[in-house]
Design a protein around this motif. Structure first.
Motif, PDB file in Angstrom:
ATOM      1  N   GLU A  47       5.180  -9.014   7.727  1.00 43.24           N
ATOM      2  CA  GLU A  47       3.993  -9.580   7.089  1.00 43.24           C
ATOM      3  C   GLU A  47       3.351  -8.586   6.119  1.00 43.24           C
ATOM      4  O   GLU A  47       2.934  -8.936   5.015  1.00 43.24           O
ATOM      5  N   LYS A  48       3.334  -7.334   6.512  1.00 45.32           N
ATOM      6  CA  LYS A  48       2.656  -6.325   5.703  1.00 45.32           C
ATOM      7  C   LYS A  48       3.484  -5.859   4.504  1.00 45.32           C
ATOM      8  O   LYS A  48       2.929  -5.617   3.429  1.00 45.32           O
ATOM      9  N   TYR A  49       4.820  -5.747   4.664  1.00 54.31           N
ATOM     10  CA  TYR A  49       5.621  -5.087   3.634  1.00 54.31           C
ATOM     11  C   TYR A  49       6.726  -5.929   2.983  1.00 54.31           C
ATOM     12  O   TYR A  49       7.124  -5.641   1.864  1.00 54.31           O
ATOM     13  N   GLU A  50       7.231  -6.915   3.698  1.00 56.92           N
ATOM     14  CA  GLU A  50       8.429  -7.594   3.191  1.00 56.92           C
ATOM     15  C   GLU A  50       8.107  -8.656   2.157  1.00 56.92           C
ATOM     16  O   GLU A  50       7.173  -9.433   2.312  1.00 56.92           O
ATOM     17  N   ASN A  51       8.917  -8.668   1.111  1.00 56.31           N
ATOM     18  CA  ASN A  51       8.914  -9.772   0.170  1.00 56.31           C
ATOM     19  C   ASN A  51       9.789 -10.834   0.829  1.00 56.31           C
ATOM     20  O   ASN A  51      10.994 -10.633   0.964  1.00 56.31           O
ATOM     21  N   PRO A  52       9.220 -11.954   1.285  1.00 53.51           N
ATOM     22  CA  PRO A  52       9.989 -12.920   2.091  1.00 53.51           C
ATOM     23  C   PRO A  52      11.293 -13.350   1.419  1.00 53.51           C
ATOM     24  O   PRO A  52      11.329 -13.636   0.230  1.00 53.51           O
ATOM     25  N   ILE A  53      12.345 -13.367   2.230  1.00 50.72           N
ATOM     26  CA  ILE A  53      13.656 -13.803   1.757  1.00 50.72           C
ATOM     27  C   ILE A  53      14.253 -14.764   2.772  1.00 50.72           C
ATOM     28  O   ILE A  53      13.925 -14.712   3.963  1.00 50.72           O
ATOM     29  N   GLU A  54      15.106 -15.650   2.300  1.00 51.69           N
ATOM     30  CA  GLU A  54      15.800 -16.566   3.191  1.00 51.69           C
ATOM     31  C   GLU A  54      17.130 -15.963   3.596  1.00 51.69           C
ATOM     32  O   GLU A  54      17.758 -15.244   2.827  1.00 51.69           O
ATOM     33  N   HIS A  55      17.560 -16.259   4.793  1.00 51.16           N
ATOM     34  CA  HIS A  55      18.868 -15.836   5.291  1.00 51.16           C
ATOM     35  C   HIS A  55      19.069 -14.323   5.205  1.00 51.16           C
ATOM     36  O   HIS A  55      20.093 -13.850   4.729  1.00 51.16           O
ATOM     37  N   ALA A  56      18.082 -13.583   5.655  1.00 52.67           N
ATOM     38  CA  ALA A  56      18.192 -12.121   5.605  1.00 52.67           C
ATOM     39  C   ALA A  56      19.327 -11.613   6.482  1.00 52.67           C
ATOM     40  O   ALA A  56      20.009 -10.662   6.135  1.00 52.67           O
ATOM     41  N   CYS A  57      19.543 -12.254   7.612  1.00 58.60           N
ATOM     42  CA  CYS A  57      20.583 -11.798   8.530  1.00 58.60           C
ATOM     43  C   CYS A  57      21.227 -13.013   9.186  1.00 58.60           C
ATOM     44  O   CYS A  57      20.552 -13.805   9.832  1.00 58.60           O
ATOM     45  N   LEU A  58      22.522 -13.132   9.016  1.00 58.11           N
ATOM     46  CA  LEU A  58      23.237 -14.258   9.590  1.00 58.11           C
ATOM     47  C   LEU A  58      23.994 -13.878  10.863  1.00 58.11           C
ATOM     48  O   LEU A  58      24.748 -14.669  11.402  1.00 58.11           O
ATOM     49  N   VAL A  59      23.777 -12.669  11.358  1.00 58.50           N
ATOM     50  CA  VAL A  59      24.422 -12.194  12.579  1.00 58.50           C
ATOM     51  C   VAL A  59      23.732 -12.830  13.773  1.00 58.50           C
ATOM     52  O   VAL A  59      22.515 -12.996  13.787  1.00 58.50           O
ATOM     53  N   THR A  60      24.516 -13.177  14.805  1.00 60.83           N
ATOM     54  CA  THR A  60      23.941 -13.713  16.039  1.00 60.83           C
ATOM     55  C   THR A  60      24.350 -12.831  17.209  1.00 60.83           C
ATOM     56  O   THR A  60      25.421 -12.210  17.203  1.00 60.83           O
ATOM     57  N   GLN A  61      23.485 -12.789  18.203  1.00 60.30           N
ATOM     58  CA  GLN A  61      23.752 -11.979  19.389  1.00 60.30           C
ATOM     59  C   GLN A  61      25.060 -12.430  20.038  1.00 60.30           C
ATOM     60  O   GLN A  61      25.306 -13.620  20.192  1.00 60.30           O
ATOM     61  N   GLY A  62      25.898 -11.467  20.391  1.00 56.71           N
ATOM     62  CA  GLY A  62      27.176 -11.755  21.030  1.00 56.71           C
ATOM     63  C   GLY A  62      28.332 -11.937  20.054  1.00 56.71           C
ATOM     64  O   GLY A  62      29.494 -11.954  20.461  1.00 56.71           O
ATOM     65  N   GLN A  63      28.030 -12.063  18.786  1.00 50.49           N
ATOM     66  CA  GLN A  63      29.083 -12.230  17.781  1.00 50.49           C
ATOM     67  C   GLN A  63      29.960 -10.977  17.750  1.00 50.49           C
ATOM     68  O   GLN A  63      29.469  -9.863  17.907  1.00 50.49           O
ATOM     69  N   GLN A  64      31.270 -11.178  17.569  1.00 50.22           N
ATOM     70  CA  GLN A  64      32.206 -10.055  17.565  1.00 50.22           C
ATOM     71  C   GLN A  64      33.123 -10.108  16.351  1.00 50.22           C
ATOM     72  O   GLN A  64      33.433 -11.180  15.837  1.00 50.22           O
ATOM     73  N   TRP A  65      33.554  -8.918  15.937  1.00 56.91           N
ATOM     74  CA  TRP A  65      34.518  -8.754  14.865  1.00 56.91           C
ATOM     75  C   TRP A  65      35.498  -7.676  15.305  1.00 56.91           C
ATOM     76  O   TRP A  65      35.156  -6.818  16.110  1.00 56.91           O
ATOM     77  N   ILE A  66      36.691  -7.702  14.727  1.00 60.48           N
ATOM     78  CA  ILE A  66      37.678  -6.654  14.967  1.00 60.48           C
ATOM     79  C   ILE A  66      37.956  -5.976  13.633  1.00 60.48           C
ATOM     80  O   ILE A  66      38.302  -6.636  12.648  1.00 60.48           O
ATOM     81  N   SER A  67      37.798  -4.656  13.606  1.00 59.51           N
ATOM     82  CA  SER A  67      38.138  -3.877  12.424  1.00 59.51           C
ATOM     83  C   SER A  67      39.569  -3.387  12.590  1.00 59.51           C
ATOM     84  O   SER A  67      39.883  -2.677  13.543  1.00 59.51           O
ATOM     85  N   GLU A  68      40.426  -3.786  11.668  1.00 57.67           N
ATOM     86  CA  GLU A  68      41.809  -3.325  11.638  1.00 57.67           C
ATOM     87  C   GLU A  68      41.937  -2.313  10.506  1.00 57.67           C
ATOM     88  O   GLU A  68      41.407  -2.532   9.417  1.00 57.67           O
TER      89      GLU A  68
END
Length: 142
Positions: A47-68
Motif C-alpha cells: 500500500e505504501k510503496y508499490e505501484n499496483p500491478i496485475e499478475h505479479a506472481c503466478l507461483v503457487t505453494q507446492g508447485q515444483q520444477w526440475i532444473s536439468e
C-alpha cells in the motif's frame, strides 16, 4: 570424495561457478528439484510503496520444477530464478554444504560444521520480490 566446502555464497560463486556456457555444457550435472514452499505478503508495504500491478506472481505453494543441466525450468518466474540460479548451478555440479565452515578446536584439531541446511545438498532461497516473496526449497535429486 570430500565435499567442496564454502563459507559464503560469494566464495562459492567466485571459486566454482562457471560463467562460460561451454563450461556449463561440458560438466556432469545433477538434476535439481525446486519447490515453492511458502509465500509471505506485506500488504502494508504494498500500500505504501508499490505501484499496483496485475499478475505479479503466478507461483503457487507446492508447485515444483526440475532444473536439468542447471538451466531455468520452463514456467519458473525469471525473477525467482535470478535469486536461486547460482545455488542451483552449485548443486547441479555436486557442490553444496552452503555456509559450512571449519574451526580450530582447543586441542588443535579442526571441527567441521555442516552448514545451514539439514540436507547439505539443498538450500532454502527466497525470491527477490520485496512485497510478496516466495521461499523455495531447492535440492539435488538422483
Amino acid at each position: 570424495m570430500q565435499p567442496t566446502i564454502f563459507t559464503t555464497v560469494s566464495e562459492c560463486i567466485k571459486r566454482s561457478a562457471p560463467r562460460k556456457k561451454q563450461d556449463i555444457k561440458e560438466m556432469k550435472k545433477n538434476s535439481v528439484r525446486i519447490t515453492a514452499i511458502r509465500q509471505t505478503v506485506y500488504p502494508d508495504l504494498m500500500e505504501k510503496y508499490e505501484n499496483p500491478i496485475e499478475h505479479a506472481c503466478l507461483v503457487t505453494q507446492g508447485q515444483q520444477w526440475i532444473s536439468e543441466n542447471a538451466q531455468r525450468p520452463e514456467g519458473l518466474c525469471p525473477s525467482a530464478w535470478s535469486s536461486m540460479r547460482e545455488f542451483v548451478e552449485s548443486l547441479a555440479r555436486g557442490e553444496g554444504h552452503f555456509f559450512a565452515e571449519r574451526s580450530l578446536s582447543p586441542d588443535g584439531s579442526y571441527v567441521y560444521h555442516d552448514g545451514w541446511m539439514k540436507n547439505p545438498m539443498s538450500a532454502m532461497i527466497s525470491c527477490n520480490d520485496g512485497f510478496r516473496p516466495f521461499s523455495f526449497y531447492i535440492e539435488v535429486i538422483e
